[in-house]
Design a protein around this motif. Structure first.
Motif, short mmCIF file in Angstrom:
data_model
loop_
_atom_site.label_atom_id
_atom_site.label_comp_id
_atom_site.label_asym_id
_atom_site.label_seq_id
_atom_site.Cartn_x
_atom_site.Cartn_y
_atom_site.Cartn_z
N GLY A 177 0.79 -1.23 0.00
CA GLY A 177 0.00 0.00 0.00
C GLY A 177 0.81 1.27 0.00
O GLY A 177 0.26 2.37 0.15
N LEU A 178 2.13 1.19 -0.17
CA LEU A 178 2.99 2.37 -0.22
C LEU A 178 2.59 3.25 -1.40
O LEU A 178 2.25 2.77 -2.48
CB LEU A 178 4.44 1.93 -0.37
N GLN A 179 2.66 4.58 -1.20
CA GLN A 179 2.41 5.52 -2.29
C GLN A 179 3.58 6.49 -2.36
O GLN A 179 3.88 7.19 -1.39
CB GLN A 179 1.11 6.29 -2.06
N THR A 180 4.23 6.52 -3.52
CA THR A 180 5.34 7.46 -3.72
C THR A 180 5.09 8.23 -5.01
O THR A 180 4.59 7.67 -6.00
CB THR A 180 6.69 6.73 -3.84
N ASP A 181 5.45 9.50 -5.00
CA ASP A 181 5.33 10.30 -6.22
C ASP A 181 6.56 10.17 -7.11
O ASP A 181 6.55 10.65 -8.24
CB ASP A 181 5.13 11.78 -5.84
N ASP A 182 7.60 9.55 -6.59
CA ASP A 182 8.85 9.42 -7.35
C ASP A 182 9.26 7.95 -7.37
O ASP A 182 8.43 7.07 -7.23
CB ASP A 182 9.93 10.32 -6.74
N ASP A 183 10.55 7.69 -7.47
CA ASP A 183 11.06 6.34 -7.69
C ASP A 183 11.06 5.50 -6.41
O ASP A 183 11.11 6.03 -5.30
CB ASP A 183 12.49 6.39 -8.23
N VAL A 184 11.07 4.19 -6.61
CA VAL A 184 11.39 3.23 -5.56
C VAL A 184 12.64 2.49 -6.04
O VAL A 184 12.60 1.77 -7.04
CB VAL A 184 10.24 2.25 -5.30
N ILE A 185 13.74 2.68 -5.33
CA ILE A 185 15.05 2.15 -5.74
C ILE A 185 15.44 1.04 -4.77
O ILE A 185 15.69 1.29 -3.59
CB ILE A 185 16.11 3.25 -5.77
N LEU A 186 15.50 -0.19 -5.29
CA LEU A 186 15.88 -1.34 -4.48
C LEU A 186 17.17 -1.97 -4.98
O LEU A 186 17.47 -3.13 -4.67
CB LEU A 186 14.76 -2.38 -4.48
N SER A 187 17.95 -1.24 -5.74
CA SER A 187 19.20 -1.77 -6.30
C SER A 187 20.16 -2.18 -5.18
O SER A 187 20.35 -1.44 -4.21
CB SER A 187 19.88 -0.71 -7.17
#
Length: 518
Positions: free
Chosen positions: A248-258
């Motif tokens: 349910g996370l909401q982000t307006d930009d990137d999600v970086i899991l590198s």
């Protein structure tokens, strides 16, 4: 003129000569006259403060600066109001500041807290700076700040000196920020979280106006960001943790899991983003994600810009099982070519699901790559036909459709079948006329059947093999048996007719899309 109150003790003095009783400090603070004291407040440096400093529900007209001090008791600020709180480099037994209101922020850089650091329901108009702090906890919690409101950044990061922010806690976790509101960044770069429980960092329902930076953190336990809201990006690059739960996370930009390294002992997904909305890119590569259950759960995730997913995101051993059903993205995903994606969906996903293939095909089609889209959709049906849960007759039907029509995406296969049926029918009819007297003109009352001309024999083959095309040759020439040994040729003619009708029907169904709808 106002006088800035400064009490400074040299670090070389023995402890007894730089000791102040907190009861005396409390009386001093309560008797402050805001007209006679500098707004910068009271500054005490290098002192040893004995006993608890009780400022519960006290309103201070100035800031309280305790720099490199040692408090033998707790600092109690529940319900207090003050301009600024500075604890830089100090050592305290614990902070109890539930409901505190601070106008210009809290600076607790390099603080060492031997108990819980409580800020539940607090309001901090400026910045919360815990850079390089160490919070050992009280056996239950470390930093406990449910419902906290911070106007600026919340800094729980490594100091420039290389000293990391460290928080430990068991029952309530190392850091708990349930429903906290942070106007700027939540910066935890290179922080260390440790908990004997499953959860080390809990930011469920937190609202962050900037970025959540968990870059290079080390967490002994899970990081929870369920239903959190982030105006910026979630950056977990090179983080090391138990698991990441951000459903349910909401982000307006990137999600970086590198570079994420994670491994859970339980059956739940190691990295779970169920129902998340990512406004920018979702990047999953160069990691080491493992677990006895699912490694990555991206069900019903919406990606606003692009998806980047690579097999090297997962550990070589005990990792790589994913769920992508409901994942949507607007463009061709990065990280893998088409065939790599198909192998990934076939061998890495848990069970068969049509939607991941359909979404990938949609992305290729949107880019004008129709051939790639068809290959993806055929691969989806191949995966489906291999599902052991399907009934045997369904698997047989799918294999037949694969051979004849490419599941409706290659209707030219049925057309080629029709042409082969035609060629074989003509060969058989011509051969039968040479081998026996089976191909004849129809008999009349006054004559016996006689062999046909060559052109009518070819036309007869066309009439048998192509049911939609009639040459009229059967009125002049047909298959007939004059003795029992020639009866087989009549049966062969029936076979050509049946195959012709079946292949023509399949071609029409494939061309019009009826098979694909099924």
């Amino acid at each position: 003129m106002a006088k800035h109150e400064v009490i400074h003790f040299s670090d070389t003095l023995p402890a007894e000569k730089r000791t102040i009783r907190n009861s005396i400090l409390r009386e001093l603070l309560l008797e402050l006259d805001k007209n006679k004291i500098d707004p910068r407040g009271i500054e005490i440096t290098g002192a040893r403060l004995t006993g608890d400093l009780d400022l519960v529900d006290v309103t201070l007209p100035v800031g309280l600066h305790l720099i490199r001090c040692e408090l033998t008791g707790s600092l109690c600020l529940q319900g207090a109001q003050l301009i600024r709180l500075i604890l830089r480099g100090s050592r305290i037994r614990g902070l109890r500041a539930d409901g505190v209101q601070v106008q210009k922020g809290i600076n607790a850089q390099d603080v060492h807290c031997d108990g819980a650091f409580r800020l539940i329901g607090s309001t901090i108009e400026g910045q919360l700076n815990l850079t390089g702090a160490t919070i050992t906890g009280d056996g239950h919690s470390g930093l406990l700040a449910d419902g906290m409101r911070v106007g600026g950044d919340a800094l729980l990061r490594q100091a420039p000196s290389g000293r990391p922010f460290v928080a430990r806690g068991d029952k309530d976790g190392a850091v708990r920020l349930l429903a906290a509101e942070i106007g700027g960044n939540l910066d935890c770069e290179r922080a260390v979280f440790s908990s004997a429980q499953a959860t080390a960092f809990d930011g469920e329902r937190a609202r962050v106006g900037g970025n959540i930076i968990l870059r290079s953190i080390r967490s002994r336990g899970d990081v929870i960001l369920q239903r959190a809201s982030v105006r910026g990006q979630l950056n977990c690059k090179n983080a090391e943790l138990g698991g990441l739960v951000a459903d349910g996370l909401q982000t307006d930009d990137d999600v970086i899991l590198s570079g994420l390294r994670a491994g859970r002992a339980g059956p739940d997904a190691t990295v779970s983003l169920i129902g998340a909305r990512v406004g920018g890119h979702l990047i999953c590569d160069k990691g080491e994600v493992a677990g006895p259950g699912l490694s990555l759960d991206l069900r019903f995730v919406s990606v606003g810009k692009a998806l980047s997913l690579r097999p090297d995101f997962f550990a070589a051993r005990n990792g790589g099982t994913v769920v992508l059903d409901g994942l949507t993205y607007p463009a061709i995903p990065h990280g893998m070519e088409r065939d790599e994606w198909l192998a990934f969906l076939r061998h890495r996903t848990e069970g068969h699901a049509a939607q991941p293939y359909q979404q990938l095909a949609t992305a290729y089609r949107s880019a004008g790559r129709e051939d790639d889209a068809r290959v993806v959709l055929i691969a989806q049906q191949d995966h489906r036909s291999a599902d052991p849960r399907l009934a045997r007759r369904t698997r047989l039907r799918l294999r037949l459709l694969r051979l004849t029509l490419g599941y409706g995406y290659q209707s030219w296969r049925a057309l080629i079948g029709l042409l082969l049926n035609l060629a074989l029918a003509v060969v058989v009819v011509l051969g039968a006329a040479n081998w026996s007297a089976a191909v004849h003109k129809p008999a009349t009352e006054n004559s016996r059947p006689t062999p046909c001309l060559f052109v009518y024999r070819v036309g007869l083959g066309v009439d048998l093999a192509l049911p939609l095309i009639k040459t009229g040759s059967r009125h002049r020439c047909d298959l007939a048996a004059t003795k029992w040994s020639e009866e087989w040729i009549v049966a062969v003619g029936w076979v050509f007719q049946i195959l012709g009708w079946a292949l023509a029907t399949l071609f029409v169904a494939g061309y019009t899309g009826l098979v694909r709808k099924d």
